[in-house]
Motif scaffolding. Structure first.
Motif, PDB file in Angstrom:
ATOM      1  N   UNK A 172     -12.952   9.630 165.881  1.00 17.48           N
ATOM      2  CA  UNK A 172     -11.498   9.497 166.017  1.00 17.48           C
ATOM      3  C   UNK A 172     -10.775  10.808 165.740  1.00 17.48           C
ATOM      4  N   UNK A 173     -11.502  11.918 165.709  1.00 18.19           N
ATOM      5  CA  UNK A 173     -10.897  13.206 165.374  1.00 18.19           C
ATOM      6  C   UNK A 173      -9.970  13.684 166.495  1.00 18.19           C
ATOM      7  N   UNK A 174      -8.956  14.425 166.119  1.00 13.23           N
ATOM      8  CA  UNK A 174      -8.051  15.043 167.103  1.00 13.23           C
ATOM      9  C   UNK A 174      -8.690  16.343 167.574  1.00 13.23           C
ATOM     10  N   UNK A 175      -9.089  16.441 168.827  1.00 13.50           N
ATOM     11  CA  UNK A 175      -9.798  17.638 169.308  1.00 13.50           C
ATOM     12  C   UNK A 175      -8.888  18.873 169.327  1.00 13.50           C
ATOM     13  N   UNK A 176      -9.506  20.016 169.312  1.00 14.32           N
ATOM     14  CA  UNK A 176      -8.758  21.271 169.447  1.00 14.32           C
ATOM     15  C   UNK A 176      -8.402  21.497 170.924  1.00 14.32           C
ATOM     16  N   UNK A 177      -7.372  22.296 171.167  1.00 18.41           N
ATOM     17  CA  UNK A 177      -6.902  22.518 172.523  1.00 18.41           C
ATOM     18  C   UNK A 177      -6.505  23.980 172.699  1.00 18.41           C
ATOM     19  N   UNK A 178      -6.288  24.387 173.936  1.00 22.42           N
ATOM     20  CA  UNK A 178      -5.870  25.760 174.233  1.00 22.42           C
ATOM     21  C   UNK A 178      -4.889  25.750 175.402  1.00 22.42           C
ATOM     22  N   UNK A 201       0.806  28.021 184.778  1.00 24.38           N
ATOM     23  CA  UNK A 201       2.232  28.145 185.057  1.00 24.38           C
ATOM     24  C   UNK A 201       2.723  29.591 184.994  1.00 24.38           C
ATOM     25  N   UNK A 202       1.784  30.522 184.888  1.00 27.69           N
ATOM     26  CA  UNK A 202       2.177  31.921 184.828  1.00 27.69           C
ATOM     27  C   UNK A 202       2.179  32.450 183.412  1.00 27.69           C
ATOM     28  N   UNK A 203       2.286  33.790 183.316  1.00 33.96           N
ATOM     29  CA  UNK A 203       2.202  34.444 182.005  1.00 33.96           C
ATOM     30  C   UNK A 203       3.335  34.037 181.076  1.00 33.96           C
ATOM     31  N   UNK A 204       4.550  33.881 181.633  1.00 33.04           N
ATOM     32  CA  UNK A 204       5.699  33.554 180.785  1.00 33.04           C
ATOM     33  C   UNK A 204       5.527  32.177 180.147  1.00 33.04           C
ATOM     34  N   UNK A 205       5.107  31.212 180.958  1.00 30.36           N
ATOM     35  CA  UNK A 205       4.899  29.862 180.432  1.00 30.36           C
ATOM     36  C   UNK A 205       3.751  29.845 179.450  1.00 30.36           C
ATOM     37  N   UNK A 206       2.729  30.652 179.723  1.00 27.93           N
ATOM     38  CA  UNK A 206       1.583  30.714 178.820  1.00 27.93           C
ATOM     39  C   UNK A 206       1.994  31.251 177.461  1.00 27.93           C
ATOM     40  N   UNK A 207       2.857  32.257 177.445  1.00 23.72           N
ATOM     41  CA  UNK A 207       3.332  32.806 176.177  1.00 23.72           C
ATOM     42  C   UNK A 207       4.139  31.769 175.414  1.00 23.72           C
ATOM     43  N   UNK A 208       4.958  31.004 176.154  1.00 21.89           N
ATOM     44  CA  UNK A 208       5.742  29.945 175.522  1.00 21.89           C
ATOM     45  C   UNK A 208       4.824  28.879 174.931  1.00 21.89           C
ATOM     46  N   UNK A 243       1.469  19.813 171.018  1.00 24.92           N
ATOM     47  CA  UNK A 243       1.207  19.693 172.462  1.00 24.92           C
ATOM     48  C   UNK A 243       2.085  18.632 173.117  1.00 24.92           C
ATOM     49  N   UNK A 244       2.698  17.756 172.323  1.00 22.08           N
ATOM     50  CA  UNK A 244       3.573  16.734 172.891  1.00 22.08           C
ATOM     51  C   UNK A 244       4.873  17.345 173.421  1.00 22.08           C
ATOM     52  N   UNK A 245       5.147  18.550 173.042  1.00 19.56           N
ATOM     53  CA  UNK A 245       6.356  19.234 173.518  1.00 19.56           C
ATOM     54  C   UNK A 245       6.063  20.143 174.715  1.00 19.56           C
ATOM     55  N   UNK A 246       4.845  20.086 175.216  1.00 22.15           N
ATOM     56  CA  UNK A 246       4.442  20.940 176.336  1.00 22.15           C
ATOM     57  C   UNK A 246       4.135  20.112 177.580  1.00 22.15           C
ATOM     58  N   UNK A 267      -1.763  22.980 179.059  1.00 22.48           N
ATOM     59  CA  UNK A 267      -2.793  23.056 178.020  1.00 22.48           C
ATOM     60  C   UNK A 267      -3.993  22.197 178.422  1.00 22.48           C
ATOM     61  N   UNK A 268      -5.103  22.414 177.735  1.00 18.13           N
ATOM     62  CA  UNK A 268      -6.324  21.644 178.021  1.00 18.13           C
ATOM     63  C   UNK A 268      -7.146  21.527 176.744  1.00 18.13           C
ATOM     64  N   UNK A 269      -7.960  20.486 176.664  1.00 23.65           N
ATOM     65  CA  UNK A 269      -8.852  20.308 175.515  1.00 23.65           C
ATOM     66  C   UNK A 269      -9.971  21.343 175.535  1.00 23.65           C
ATOM     67  N   UNK A 270     -10.412  21.764 174.347  1.00 18.87           N
ATOM     68  CA  UNK A 270     -11.506  22.741 174.268  1.00 18.87           C
ATOM     69  C   UNK A 270     -12.845  22.137 174.673  1.00 18.87           C
TER      70      UNK A 270
END
Length: 524
Positions: A70-76, A81-88, A95-98, A103-106
């Motif tokens: 039931x662990x919450x996995x790490x993500x990246x 969406x481009x460099x600007x969105x990636x920086x944001x 992650x609920x605000x993205x 983003x994607x799971x590791x």
């Protein structure tokens, strides 16, 4: 050779001109007769104790398996969406605000129920439901099944049935298709798991003499540690694979073990005697004891007034609650068990929130149970039960509170003080189990142990919710854990000291000890 205790009792009766009933003559107790017959600790007793204690391995695995499944996995962040969105994205920790495609799971989604069923933004009550359902099942199962081992089924049959059904329900968990079915199966698993440790501990300690009672009881704690310690190893080998394999790997060995219990484990001779099944009890003692003089050792057993009670499954609980001294003892140890349960079950569930690797954190916590069991094993004969519990619960509480302190300097110390707190809670729990065995007679011992474990589980019911809430708003459950265990441990003051005392088998025998202790005479 005549029994000097009987002769002395008869002589005193003659002098007083009255005839006392059998239970007032202070005849040799069942405990003293079994002690005399069993003799020193032999290989047969050792093998029985080991086989019975292995049940704790599967108990430990099912208790803490949700730490990984039931662990919450790490993500990246992704750069779709481009460099600007990636920086944001990199600047946001929630992650609920993205956007979902930023983003994607590791690891693959099937490695955890959170990622497989898209629960990353679900309410804390939903993500904590499976773990809480398991502990709620333990609580309900303990209340329903608690007295069966004392009344109709006995220790062996209860251990066999609960271990088998727990393992089968764990196997069925592999086929869960959503969190609701998963939570329901975890409830069933917890329901049948509830009395495994109790039956194992009571059965193991009832087949040996009092000299080895504490050490044999600690064998179960070692096995529980092995079960706990095996989880990070199995989970690490399962990295990248489905969480369902963890349930598969832990349930099948449990089913095989249940068959071995049915074939090779003996029933408790104490329970058989108390239930009036003397022939079976003597046959069991012949197979496990070192003394072959069975007829002589139990020739006067008919003089011992047995309390078989009735066959109602709640008869032993009724007997336990009718006595004021028993109710007072039960209430105190259940309060202590509740506090220990919050820390013992709650701290491993919150390891994912510490600034430390999850696999190493769980491994260190499992390893900390080894020195805890060693301390109990070697010092159980020397430690006063009351003062030890107060010291270890206080230490655990202080370290728990330190875990919840904010600041970068405290984060570096978190894993260290967390391990000290968990070690102290484990040691206090081990001593509490031994203490409970010594506080209650054979007739109600398993029921009392079950109630203590239910108190532990009740503390565990609240732990997942507290941990889940702490992840969302920065609230630290460790503060609550520390305050609760520290306050609850003080209830040990209300109980009598039992170190070095013989086990009693009936309520009347325990009452005589209680009155003698209150009058300053000591144990009878």
């Amino acid at each position: 050779m005549a029994d000097s205790t009987q002769l002395l009792s008869q002589d005193n009766s003659a002098k007083s001109g009255s005839t006392q009933p059998p239970d007032q003559k202070h005849l040799p107790s069942l405990d003293s007769r079994i002690e005399r017959f069993i003799g020193d600790f032999g290989w047969a007793q050792f093998l029985q104790a080991v086989l019975v204690s292995i049940a704790w391995i599967f108990d430990g695995q099912q208790t803490f398996i949700s730490v990984f499944t039931d662990a919450r996995p790490t993500w990246h962040c992704t750069d779709q969406l481009g460099d600007e969105s990636s920086s944001s994205c990199d600047a946001v920790s929630d992650i609920c605000r993205l956007p979902r495609n930023s983003w994607a799971w590791d690891w693959p989604a099937h490695t955890s129920i959170i990622s497989e069923w898209s629960l990353e933004c679900a309410a804390s009550i939903v993500t904590g439901l499976p773990a809480s359902s398991f502990f709620m099942g333990c609580l309900v199962g303990g209340l329903v099944l608690a007295t069966l081992a004392d009344s109709s089924l006995g220790r062996k049959n209860m251990l066999f049935l609960t271990c088998l059904t727990m393992s089968l329900s764990s196997l069925l968990t592999v086929f869960s298709i959503n969190i609701w079915i998963y939570s329901a199966l975890r409830f069933v698993c917890g329901f049948f798991r509830s009395t495994i440790g109790t039956c194992s501990l009571v059965l193991a300690t009832e087949i040996v003499g009092k000299r080895w009672r504490g050490q044999v009881g600690v064998m179960g704690f070692f096995c529980f540690t092995i079960g706990f310690l095996s989880l990070p190893a199995v989970a690490y080998m399962n990295i990248g694979l489905s969480w369902r394999y963890l349930y598969l790997y832990t349930s099948i060995p449990g089913i095989i073990y249940s068959v071995l219990v049915r074939l090779f484990v003996h029933e408790s001779p104490r329970w058989l005697f108390v239930r009036g099944r003397e022939e079976e009890a003597m046959a069991t003692l012949k197979s496990i004891a070192n003394n072959s003089n069975l007829t002589w050792s139990f020739s006067g057993l008919s003089l011992f007034e047995q309390e078989t009670g009735n066959d109602n499954i709640f008869s032993s609980m009724k007997i336990l609650l009718e006595k004021r001294w028993a109710l007072r003892r039960l209430s105190a140890i259940m309060v202590m068990g509740f506090g220990m349960g919050m820390v013992y079950y709650g701290m491993p569930l919150g390891l994912g929130d510490l600034a430390f690797n999850l696999y190493l954190s769980v491994t260190f916590n499992a390893l900390s149970e080894l020195p805890s069991s060693l301390v109990t094993f070697f010092l159980v004969g020397k430690l006063n039960r009351k003062s030890s519990i107060i010291v270890f619960t206080s230490l655990s509480g202080v370290c728990c509170i330190m875990c919840g302190l904010k600041g970068e300097e405290w984060r570096r110390l978190q894993i260290g003080v967390e391990l000290v707190s968990f070690f102290s809670a484990c040691t206090a729990t081990n001593i509490l189990f031994i203490f409970t065995i010594e506080l209650f007679p054979t007739l109600v011992r398993n029921s009392a142990m079950s109630m203590v474990r239910q108190a532990l589980v009740l503390g565990g019911v609240f732990s997942p919710m507290l941990v889940a809430v702490g992840r969302g708003d920065g609230f630290s459950p460790y503060m609550v854990f520390g305050l609760v265990i520290g306050c609850c441990g003080l209830f040990a003051i209300c109980l009598p000291e039992t170190r070095g005392r013989a086990l009693c088998d009936t309520m009347e025998e325990e009452e005589r000890n209680e009155k003698a202790t209150c009058n300053g005479v000591g144990d009878v």
